[in-house]
Design an enzyme around this catalytic site. Sequence first.
Site, PDB file in Angstrom:
ATOM      1  CG  MET A  39     -30.316   0.102 -51.580  1.00  0.00           C
ATOM      2  SD  MET A  39     -31.013   0.038 -49.760  1.00  0.00           S
ATOM      3  CE  MET A  39     -32.906   0.019 -50.324  1.00  0.00           C
TER       4      MET A  39
ATOM      5  CB  CYS B 288     -21.553   2.018 -56.272  1.00  0.00           C
ATOM      6  SG  CYS B 288     -21.364   0.437 -55.519  1.00  0.00           S
TER       7      CYS B 288
ATOM      8  CE  LYS C 157     -28.029   6.543 -54.244  1.00  0.00           C
ATOM      9  NZ  LYS C 157     -27.018   6.441 -53.302  1.00  0.00           N
TER      10      LYS C 157
ATOM     11  CG  ASP D 240     -26.606   9.023 -41.854  1.00  0.00           C
ATOM     12  OD1 ASP D 240     -26.481   7.907 -42.313  1.00  0.00           O
ATOM     13  OD2 ASP D 240     -25.663   9.937 -41.558  1.00  0.00           O
TER      14      ASP D 240
END
Length: 330
Positions: free
Chosen positions: A19, A102, A141, A206
């Site tokens: 992040m 991203c 990712k 989530d």
Amino acid sequence: MPKIGNIQLPDFPLLLAPMEDVSDPPFRALCKEQGADVVFTEFISSEGLIRDAAKSVMKLDIYEKERPVGIQIFGAVLESMLRSVEIVEASGPDMIDINFGCPVKKVVSKGAGAGILKDIDLMVSLTEAMVKHTKLPITVKTRLGWDHDSIKIMEVAERLQDVGCQALSIHGRTRAQMYKGDADWKPIADVKNNPRMHIPIFGNGDVDTPEKAMEMRDKYGLDGAMIGRASIGYPWFFKEVKHYFKTGEQLPPPTMAERVYAAKRHLQMAIDWKGETLGVFETRRHYTNYFKGIPNFKEYRMKMVTSDDSTSVFEAFDEVLEIFGDYEFA
């Protein structure tokens, strides 16, 4: 139990997501202490690395105590990505992760991050070239797709695995969704249950309660969970998930004393690593969650997030402990 290359991981590992301005060495250290099994750096621009941009190079700092650790890079130009792999290798990470997920405009507009979901052939060719250019495991990712009408995550997963990708972390949203709506874990489970797939498939998006982590493990059958926003200002989340897995019970939340101690350590490590000004500024985003839910707290929170010198912030921490030390978190 899942493996990334030769790196053996525990059953259903918990991964700290990369992040921007969050998963720096101080925060990674705190998360590691609280049970994160794998941590990733902030995402690093390949173009910034090859230009020797100070902020990009600084993000390469990793420490023995945080292993296994992955350095994440992003870009869309082959030559730059390969050169950045060489630079990253010199830092000695355990793996290199490619950011193909991203969603922010400044990254996507350059065809990088989730922008590359519009060109799956390029995504695959970049991954293949990077796999061939290093002995370190290459992981990826990404997201489900560019938008709802172009979800091709099954094809993407198979092709990335075929060219040597060692693990895949999938965020359960499209780029068009950004971070809105609910993450959809079913397509991630479909990838995991594809008999052609044999690399670890980690779910992202989530996972903000121990119950959701267990659902990702037991209902969706994924190999692990990548934790992002739930950990910001709350490194204890990893410990709480593991306790729930082991006992079926919720771990009591950290006390005020534990929160103040962690916040102080976080700030001091940030100052030690990046200096007073940046250390104070970039740690601010964590304080809301460190002290979430305390009534009549605005005055102290404002002092924490507006003070430009660390002395004032440390004083605010001490005041909070003195005034709210007996507060019981739900």
